[in-house]
Design an enzyme around this catalytic site. Structure first.
Site, mmCIF file in Angstrom:
data_model
loop_
_atom_site.group_PDB
_atom_site.id
_atom_site.type_symbol
_atom_site.label_atom_id
_atom_site.label_comp_id
_atom_site.label_asym_id
_atom_site.label_seq_id
_atom_site.Cartn_x
_atom_site.Cartn_y
_atom_site.Cartn_z
ATOM 1 N N HIS A 53 0.866 -1.192 0.000
ATOM 2 C CA HIS A 53 0.000 0.000 0.000
ATOM 3 C C HIS A 53 0.900 1.239 0.000
ATOM 4 O O HIS A 53 1.919 1.274 0.704
ATOM 5 C CB HIS A 53 -0.919 -0.011 1.231
ATOM 6 C CG HIS A 53 -1.965 1.063 1.170
ATOM 7 N ND1 HIS A 53 -1.690 2.373 1.506
ATOM 8 C CD2 HIS A 53 -3.252 1.045 0.754
ATOM 9 C CE1 HIS A 53 -2.792 3.102 1.327
ATOM 10 N NE2 HIS A 53 -3.755 2.309 0.867
ATOM 11 N N GLU A 108 0.743 4.025 1.422
ATOM 12 C CA GLU A 108 1.021 4.611 2.737
ATOM 13 C C GLU A 108 2.124 3.832 3.455
ATOM 14 O O GLU A 108 2.983 4.423 4.123
ATOM 15 C CB GLU A 108 -0.257 4.633 3.590
ATOM 16 C CG GLU A 108 -0.020 5.339 4.919
ATOM 17 C CD GLU A 108 -1.202 5.280 5.866
ATOM 18 O OE1 GLU A 108 -2.371 5.345 5.397
ATOM 19 O OE2 GLU A 108 -0.963 5.166 7.081
ATOM 20 N N SER A 161 -12.433 7.962 0.547
ATOM 21 C CA SER A 161 -12.069 8.640 -0.711
ATOM 22 C C SER A 161 -13.240 8.672 -1.699
ATOM 23 O O SER A 161 -13.059 9.040 -2.856
ATOM 24 C CB SER A 161 -10.853 7.948 -1.332
ATOM 25 O OG SER A 161 -10.995 6.553 -1.276
#
Ligand code: SF4
Length: 316
Positions: free
Chosen positions: A131, A133, A275
């Site tokens: 991911h 992040e 999101s």
């Protein structure tokens, strides 16, 4: 005309956009307004195709890495998920004008990891491999300084170099319950492990999961509006499943609805990942309204009033 079948819709609240996503989109829009197109954005600014396509139409150019960007004076924006330290360093070397849309709650995790490192601690990051992040957080420190742990089994097998000098941080968009189990496994083996001062899983992730948890046992199906690459949207589907909802799944747009999936569904829960814009939720509700006689109510489980400032360069 045949009479439409009734369908009761329960909207989970909070749902959809969080303060970090809102800020990241504002940064791209304000940069386009102030500097004109093109504005380069490294990685999808937030994990939602509708949002990304809308910004692309206004002149944003999305790339995965800085080497795809020609030498330019145009602004370069880093996505809400955060970036490894090498990215701003590379942008500086190339004399790029960059704006960082990393969510302040992700930056908080970066600062924590750095602090533990400076104190000489060995660091564990609880998160999902690959991911953006996680790549960004691991990239705050030299290679090997952070060990990624994804599951309870990983925590049980983990062999630290400094068992008495450990600290953990987490990805912001994890399952609250899964993370608690991983943390418990770590704390059982390493009682002195340092925890974040304040939970790393962000308020938006926590609140959206809690709303789904409360609605899911009372509905026949749960729709989560969001994208498959959105970690917090995927977690909402899992939360609904575990809370006893017989059917739950992601829907990106109204056109994705498979009507046969909703045969026998009388009560439908709807949530949206952090999101996913509210327009898409409305579009999906309208579509259900074309097929069913809908009644819509909202289950509010928390109030949110968090907003983050955009970078100084973009303030009026
Ligand atoms: S989900 Fe949480 S960490 Fe991610 S952008 Fe939103 S507020 Fe920030």
């Amino acid at each position: 005309m045949t009479k439409k079948r009734p369908l009761e819709i329960i909207l989970c609240a909070p749902r959809g956009f969080c303060a970090g996503v809102d800020r990241a989109i504002q940064i791209v829009e304000l940069a386009l307004e102030k500097y004109g197109a093109p504005v380069y954005v490294r990685h999808e600014i937030v994990h939602n195709k509708y949002v990304v396509d809308g910004l692309r139409e206004k002149g944003a150019v999305f790339v995965e890495e800085l080497d795809e960007i020609p030498d330019t004076d145009a602004p370069v924006i880093f996505s809400a998920h955060g970036v490894p330290k090498s990215v701003p360093a590379n942008a500086k070397e190339r004399k790029m004008f960059y704006l960082d849309a990393t969510c302040p709650l992700v930056s908080k995790v970066h600062v924590e990891a750095q602090r533990h490192f400076d104190e000489g601690k060995e660091i564990v990051l609880i998160g999902h491999a690959g991911h953006p992040e996680v790549i960004g957080t691991m990239g705050q420190l030299p290679d090997g300084a952070i060990t990624l742990i994804e599951t309870v089994e990983d925590a049980e097998k983990f062999e630290p170099k400094s068992p008495d000098d450990l600290a953990f941080v987490t990805q912001t968009t994890l399952s609250v319950d899964d993370t608690a189990a991983i943390v418990a496994a770590l704390q059982k083996r390493f009682p002195s492990i340092s925890a974040p001062h304040k939970e790393d899983i962000c308020y938006a992730t926590t609140n959206r999961q809690e709303a789904v948890k409360q609605v899911a046992p009372h509905v026949d199906a749960m729709v989560v509006v969001g994208a498959p690459n959105s970690s917090n949207s995927m977690r909402l589907v899992e939360v609904a499943d575990r809370a006893g909802c017989p059917k739950s799944g992601l829907i990106q747009r109204a056109s994705d609805i498979v009507w046969s999936d909703f045969e026998g569904v009388n009560k439908l829960g709807i949530s949206a990942g952090a999101s996913a814009p509210e327009e898409l939720v409305n579009e999906i509700i309208e579509k259900f309204g074309e097929h069913y006689e809908i009644t819509v109510s909202t289950k509010v489980t928390a109030e949110e009033n968090i907003a983050f400032n955009v970078p100084r360069e973009l303030r009026a």
